[in-house]
Design an enzyme around this catalytic site. Structure first.
Site, mmCIF file in Angstrom:
data_model
loop_
_atom_site.group_PDB
_atom_site.id
_atom_site.type_symbol
_atom_site.label_atom_id
_atom_site.label_comp_id
_atom_site.label_asym_id
_atom_site.label_seq_id
_atom_site.Cartn_x
_atom_site.Cartn_y
_atom_site.Cartn_z
ATOM 1 C CE LYS A 180 -3.085 5.778 -1.308
ATOM 2 N NZ LYS A 180 -4.149 6.519 -2.029
ATOM 3 C CE1 TYR A 188 -3.962 2.232 0.852
ATOM 4 C CE2 TYR A 188 -2.309 3.412 2.134
ATOM 5 C CZ TYR A 188 -3.554 3.358 1.553
ATOM 6 O OH TYR A 188 -4.398 4.444 1.648
#
Length: 221
Positions: free
Chosen positions: A130, A126
């Protein structure tokens, strides 16, 4: 008389985006607000122009995506997306393509919601996605790029995100003792993030800047 501008928002149905859309429509800064989304929102407003777009073929809608200030609140979870590949598509590909298209359409500013811990070199999938999104948007060369990295977002969602709800219940009481360097880990209201984004856009800064959660908190109040 100051010039009014056009704002474009992607992700207006989400937690931050829904608050931001309301604020953009209320703002005297913008005479037109374009919402780019998969489906129509249940909102009617004289300034609102809803563009139904296929994010898998965003270039087809490029002529409708011209704006002065672009606010990107796109984001999902791996659970909702179903696979890591689908998550990557929403949180990286859609965001970077929107940035590229709007820059070509002469957008002055690009403001995007990322996440605390974003790092293109992270072992956490994750955080890595990003971070890669941030890196690739920065590489496009916007004169004015603002990246917001909020901590755990608080607010009423249309969808249930069990992990985030549990995290919020744990973190909210702890936030009272989070001072100094720990302040950036405090949970933050989605409405505060939206308010900070609008405030930064209104300053018309020619800069490339990342805002951590404690600074977002300060700017949003």
């Amino acid at each position: 008389m100051h010039r009014t501008r056009t704002a474009l928002i992607a992700g207006a149905s989400g937690l931050v985006g829904s608050h931001l859309l309301r604020m953009l429509l209320q703002s005297d800064r913008y005479s037109q607000v374009i919402s780019a989304g998969r489906r129509e929102l249940a909102i009617i407003h004289p300034k609102l122009d809803q563009q139904i777009v296929d994010f898998d073929n965003l270039k087809k809608s490029a002529s409708e995506l011209a704006a002065d200030d672009v606010f990107c609140c796109l984001g999902t979870t791996i659970k909702k997306a179903g696979t890591k590949e689908a998550f990557y598509k929403v949180d990286h590909t859609y965001v970077t393509q929107l940035a590229e298209i709007t820059l070509r359409r002469n957008a002055n500013q690009f403001l995007v919601v990322s996440s605390m811990g974003a790092d293109a070199g992270s072992r956490v999938f994750y955080n890595r996605v990003k971070g890669e999104m941030e890196r690739d948007v920065q590489a496009l060369g916007f004169q004015s790029l603002h990246i917001f990295r909020p901590s755990l977002l608080l607010g009423e969602r249309d969808e249930h995100r069990t992990g985030e709800e549990i995290g919020a219940r744990i973190m909210k009481p702890l936030s009272r003792i989070m001072f100094g360097p720990l302040r950036k880990y405090r949970p933050i209201q989605a409405e505060t993030v939206a308010s900070a984004m609008l405030r930064v856009a209104s300053q018309d800064l020619k800069t490339d800047k990342v805002y951590l959660s404690d600074e977002i908190e300060r700017l949003g109040h």
